[in-house]
Design a protein around this motif. Structure first.
Motif, PDB file in Angstrom:
ATOM      1  N   ALA A   1       0.736  -1.065  -0.165  1.00 43.71           N
ATOM      2  CA  ALA A   1      -0.110  -0.157   0.042  1.00 43.71           C
ATOM      3  C   ALA A   1       0.987   1.080  -0.032  1.00 43.71           C
ATOM      4  O   ALA A   1       0.186   2.362   0.046  1.00 43.71           O
ATOM      5  N   ASN A   2       2.222   1.259   0.094  1.00 38.61           N
ATOM      6  CA  ASN A   2       3.033   2.492  -0.233  1.00 38.61           C
ATOM      7  C   ASN A   2       3.668   2.374  -1.521  1.00 38.61           C
ATOM      8  O   ASN A   2       4.068   1.280  -1.966  1.00 38.61           O
ATOM      9  N   PRO A   3       4.114   3.470  -1.992  1.00 40.21           N
ATOM     10  CA  PRO A   3       4.808   3.653  -3.187  1.00 40.21           C
ATOM     11  C   PRO A   3       6.253   3.331  -2.908  1.00 40.21           C
ATOM     12  O   PRO A   3       6.962   3.830  -2.065  1.00 40.21           O
ATOM     13  N   CYS A   4       6.807   2.634  -3.916  1.00 38.50           N
ATOM     14  CA  CYS A   4       8.298   2.489  -3.843  1.00 38.50           C
ATOM     15  C   CYS A   4       8.815   2.950  -5.100  1.00 38.50           C
ATOM     16  O   CYS A   4      10.249   3.179  -5.007  1.00 38.50           O
ATOM     17  N   GLY A   5       8.172   3.546  -5.960  1.00 34.28           N
ATOM     18  CA  GLY A   5       8.671   4.645  -7.170  1.00 34.28           C
ATOM     19  C   GLY A   5       7.357   4.905  -7.759  1.00 34.28           C
ATOM     20  O   GLY A   5       6.450   4.299  -8.097  1.00 34.28           O
ATOM     21  N   VAL A   6       7.664   6.401  -8.196  1.00 31.73           N
ATOM     22  CA  VAL A   6       6.577   6.782  -8.894  1.00 31.73           C
ATOM     23  C   VAL A   6       7.516   8.025  -9.955  1.00 31.73           C
ATOM     24  O   VAL A   6       8.546   8.455  -9.355  1.00 31.73           O
ATOM     25  N   ALA A   7       6.974   7.930 -11.066  1.00 33.78           N
ATOM     26  CA  ALA A   7       7.590   8.709 -12.151  1.00 33.78           C
ATOM     27  C   ALA A   7       6.906   9.315 -13.379  1.00 33.78           C
ATOM     28  O   ALA A   7       6.057   8.490 -13.678  1.00 33.78           O
ATOM     29  N   THR A   8       7.239  10.274 -13.975  1.00 29.46           N
ATOM     30  CA  THR A   8       6.674  10.658 -15.290  1.00 29.46           C
ATOM     31  C   THR A   8       7.781  10.388 -16.401  1.00 29.46           C
ATOM     32  O   THR A   8       9.007  10.091 -15.822  1.00 29.46           O
ATOM     33  N   GLY A   9       7.358  10.478 -17.622  1.00 27.84           N
ATOM     34  CA  GLY A   9       8.272  10.142 -18.675  1.00 27.84           C
ATOM     35  C   GLY A   9       7.816  10.830 -20.004  1.00 27.84           C
ATOM     36  O   GLY A   9       6.799  11.176 -20.233  1.00 27.84           O
ATOM     37  N   SER A  10       8.818  11.007 -20.874  1.00 27.03           N
ATOM     38  CA  SER A  10       8.408  11.414 -21.980  1.00 27.03           C
ATOM     39  C   SER A  10       7.727  10.170 -22.982  1.00 27.03           C
ATOM     40  O   SER A  10       6.918  10.190 -23.919  1.00 27.03           O
ATOM     41  N   SER A  11       7.655   8.966 -22.553  1.00 21.17           N
ATOM     42  CA  SER A  11       7.090   7.922 -22.840  1.00 21.17           C
ATOM     43  C   SER A  11       6.563   6.777 -21.675  1.00 21.17           C
ATOM     44  O   SER A  11       7.319   6.984 -20.621  1.00 21.17           O
ATOM     45  N   LEU A  12       5.618   6.047 -21.813  1.00 19.32           N
ATOM     46  CA  LEU A  12       5.225   5.236 -20.627  1.00 19.32           C
ATOM     47  C   LEU A  12       6.307   4.331 -20.434  1.00 19.32           C
ATOM     48  O   LEU A  12       6.540   4.254 -19.237  1.00 19.32           O
TER      49      LEU A  12
END
Length: 538
Positions: free
Chosen positions: A291-302
């Motif tokens: 239930a906790n994030p171990c990683g989150v990110a945006t990017g130019s592609s998925l």
């Protein structure tokens, strides 16, 4: 004053001689009527159900012929009559009840088959107020409850899925039902009307903006029984409430084995988090564990967003849940199958990506069609011993906040973007929460610690481990923004973040020692903004 029972024992077997059929969902009703007729059961019915049965060439009596009173008021009044409810409620072995039946021409009804107006479907489809009210069933619940109360003599069936077991029992027992079977059907019937009324009352609370109704119930319909709960010694089941919010409850399982209790909990957390990033603003990925994030990110592609999210803590991501804010494509799918993953949830998936995921037979793949709206109102609930804690959903979005710079140095545009990114994540991390972020990527996440200082240190430690794994000269916390979901009660938590390399801080503010914390930030040349909003998550 309580009504005292006459304590007349219930018969073990009751022969079905007369059945009342009145259903909104007509799935299987003609087949059921045909089977009952073949057993010699007299059929009574109403409205559209009567039309369907008669149209199949089966003998069926209209309830109006029994009541000798026509349907009136657009069908609102048709079964609310003593000859119907007397036939359902009469205690057959009670001499006084027998006399009343003879005096008033009431015939016993032994089987009632009813399902209700589609209130849930109309509400979910966005029906207007008058239409939704019109689809509140009155006669149906009244007959269900009457039949269920008198289950000593009456068999009540409310679910088309129960037609088959009903007919199996009647076929094997000379058109009789056992007391045990009638009890089981009665229990299900009361649960059905309770859930139905719950959905109606909760709809009224929303429609009339009643934040704290006097009576609050949570109702649901069984979706599936689970092998176990959080742990193997705990039983569990998954119920759906009828809420049309996109998510794990109404997602389509395209492949993989049954989701576990923990899978569902974690998948919900992952999808709600990734929904903070609208597809219009680019691809985003969230990887969740417990239930906790171990990683989150945006990017130019998925695929880039996935790789950047994974880089934050690739060790913890093993066996995690992956949530995507855009259609899963082949390139992203190829990367995901390289790591053991429990669940992927996304709005949609391409055929090419589906074929790639199919290589991993046990990997669950869910699609929802769309993302939930992080700004939408709603409620959340938790049970406590003897009670229920209910609150409005945390639907505050950082873009809507009036951020206040409180330090001598204002954040740069890049730092401000990282602050907002980190604060979005903080909303979905168990408290105490500290999140470092840089360039649209989590650098380190500290979750669920009793001390905010410990959360800051753990997040920094994870960032250092990630840097070593990636062969970087220094962790991404260097030059990062740091978010705290609640205020810093002392400057020590801030100083721990600064020691990790953070140059910008976003936090709610509101501590008695805010000036002390601001002074520490100024001393180190760090920019700080207050949001005025706390995101505790327990």
């Amino acid at each position: 004053m309580a009504v005292v029972s006459k304590k007349i024992p219930a018969p073990d077997r009751v022969r079905i001689q007369t059945a009342l059929l009145s259903v909104s969902d007509k799935t299987g009703i003609v087949e059921l009527a045909r089977a009952l007729n073949a057993m010699g059961v007299r059929l009574l019915s109403t409205g559209g159900t009567h039309k369907a049965i008669a149209g199949a060439g089966l003998p069926v009596t209209d309830v109006t012929d029994v009541t000798e009173f026509p349907e009136i008021m657009d069908g609102r009044v048709k079964t609310l009559h003593p000859r119907v409810h007397g036939g359902l409620l009469a205690i057959r072995d009670d001499v006084e009840h027998q006399q009343a039946m003879r005096e008033h021409g009431i015939e016993a009804i032994d089987l009632t088959v009813i399902n209700l107006y589609p209130f849930e479907e109309v509400r979910a489809a966005g029906g207007d107020y008058p239409t939704t009210v019109e689809n509140i069933d009155i006669g149906g619940p009244a007959m269900i409850r009457a039949s269920a109360k008198n289950h000593s003599y009456v068999t009540i069936v409310t679910d088309p899925a129960d037609y088959e077991p009903l007919l199996a029992a009647l076929t094997s027992d000379d058109c009789q039902t056992s007391y045990a079977l009638r009890q089981q059907f009665a229990a299900k019937a009361f649960a059905r009307t309770a859930a139905y009324d719950t959905m109606i009352s909760n709809w009224f609370a929303v429609a009339l903006s009643i934040d704290v109704p006097m009576y609050r119930t949570i109702g649901g319909v069984l979706k599936e029984k689970m092998r176990y709960g959080e742990n193997p010694h705990q039983s569990a089941a998954f119920y759906v409430t009828g809420d049309d919010r996109p998510g794990v409850a109404n997602a389509t399982l395209l492949q993989g084995k049954q989701l576990s209790y923990n899978n569902i909990n974690d998948t919900d957390a992952a999808f709600e988090l990734v929904a903070e990033f609208t597809p219009d603003n680019g691809p985003a990925c969230a990887i969740i564990k417990h239930a906790n994030p171990c990683g989150v990110a945006t990017g130019s592609s998925l695929v880039e967003a996935y790789k950047r999210a994974l880089a934050c803590d690739s060790v913890s991501a093993f066996g995690g849940i992956i949530a995507l804010n855009q259609t899963l494509d082949a390139a992203t799918a190829e990367e995901i199958v390289k790591l053991f993953t429990e669940v992927i949830i996304a709005p949609n998936v391409t055929d090419e990506a589906k074929a790639i995921i199919a290589r991993k037979a046990n990997l669950r793949l869910l699609t929802t069609g769309r993302l939930p709206d992080p700004r939408a109102a709603g409620i959340t609930a938790k049970t406590v011993s003897g009670g229920l804690l209910v609150q409005s959903r945390d639907n505050v979005v950082v873009e809507d906040l009036d951020l206040r710079v409180v330090t001598k140095r204002a954040p740069t545009p890049t730092e401000l973007d990282d602050m907002k990114f980190a604060f979005k994540i903080a909303k979905h991390v168990k408290s105490n929460a500290v999140i470092y972020a840089k360039d649209g990527q989590t650098a380190g996440i500290g979750a669920g610690q009793m001390s905010r200082v410990d959360s800051a240190r753990i997040a920094a430690m994870k960032a250092e481990d990630a840097a070593k794994a990636l062969g970087l000269a220094q962790p991404l916390t260097r030059g990062s923004a740091v978010a705290s979901e609640a205020f810093y009660p002392f400057a020590d938590g801030l100083l721990a973040a600064i020691a990790a390399g953070a140059t910008a801080v976003i936090q709610p503010g509101g501590s008695m020692r805010d000036e002390e914390v601001i002074a520490a930030a100024d001393e180190h040349g760090v920019a700080m903004v207050f949001t005025g909003i706390r995101h505790f998550r327990h």
